[in-house]
Design a protein around this motif. Sequence first.
Motif, short mmCIF file in Angstrom:
data_model
loop_
_atom_site.label_atom_id
_atom_site.label_comp_id
_atom_site.label_asym_id
_atom_site.label_seq_id
_atom_site.Cartn_x
_atom_site.Cartn_y
_atom_site.Cartn_z
N LYS A 118 -9.53 99.61 51.72
CA LYS A 118 -9.41 98.17 51.45
C LYS A 118 -8.23 97.57 52.20
N GLN A 127 -9.33 88.02 43.66
CA GLN A 127 -9.82 89.41 43.69
C GLN A 127 -11.17 89.52 42.99
N SER A 158 -13.82 88.13 45.26
CA SER A 158 -14.13 89.08 46.33
C SER A 158 -15.05 90.18 45.83
N ARG A 159 -14.76 90.71 44.64
CA ARG A 159 -15.61 91.77 44.09
C ARG A 159 -17.00 91.24 43.75
N SER A 178 -18.98 90.99 46.93
CA SER A 178 -19.32 92.32 47.41
C SER A 178 -20.50 92.89 46.63
N VAL A 200 -17.67 99.93 44.54
CA VAL A 200 -16.59 98.96 44.35
C VAL A 200 -15.73 99.41 43.18
#
Length: 323
Positions: A154, A246, A249-250, A253, A322
């Motif tokens: 990451k 964050q 972003s997850r 993804s 993830v």
Amino acid sequence: MIELFIVKTGEMIEIPTESITWTGQRYKAARKITANILYTDKGGLQYTQVEEGNTVLFKWKGKELFRGTVFSKAKTKGGLLSLIAYDMLQYLLVNKDVYVFNKRRADQIITRICRDFQIPFTSIANTGTVLNQIHTNETTLYDMVLTALINTEKQSGIRYNLLSEKGKLMLEEQKISSDQWVLETGVNLIDYNYFTSIEETATQVKLVSGDENNPISVTVSDSSGQKQFGVLQYFEKVTDKLNRAQLNSRSNSLLNKKKGIQKELDVTALGIPEIISGKPIYVLENEIGVKGTRYVDVDTHTFKGDHHEMQLKLITRNTRAVL
């Protein structure tokens, strides 16, 4: 031809072997073999004794494919004994502990764990990225290492692979090669099953973090997917302490991974020892319109006499989970 040996100090003792199955799966730690060996002859004369804890080495056509430890065995009728052996990554999977790693690189974490648990290791690449990892709850050593490698990727964008090589752990940077083996009907592709489904598809992902008094919620959507399939929401309450950026972003993804029709291709082909889990392979199958690179998620190689066949579960993207 199959060659299977017990490895002892200063000597290798060959074991008469009927067949071997050699298997592995992406990010599932150890590779293993299941070997059917000749235990007694027709007169009851016992061949080489194999015990749990023995090191075994498997060669195919003179090339070493596997070296690991016998974990279990079972006698069957007809003088056969079936044994299961795992490579050195198994010791990361079966052992648990608590650790606090302050300002340590992933390679330093791996080296520390190997020394603490007497796991042999060889070349460990310097991963460069400094991490802080706290494992106060009982955690497998493998999960600690995988977390360190994912966090390194990451931050640096560089992926590292942990493997077992000749009975020792090894860490190397993943290199993308332009050369790929090809599977093609009429050449080396024997059979296939091609599955398509939206049962695991998500057109919307909602993640919630924080505590009850100060929750953070993020929802991302695939508008084109919702028009085609309706709203299919994946929901997760995240235990990690993540801020909104964050969490967003997850969420994106996860949506990228779960959107669209999920496709799975299982193939049976003539065996290629170099094709194992995580490796890319080029598939040409005109009947189902598959032409391009796939990645091996699960591999099962079967060896008997001078015949080698493989069953592969193929996926379109070689992504890590993830965290």
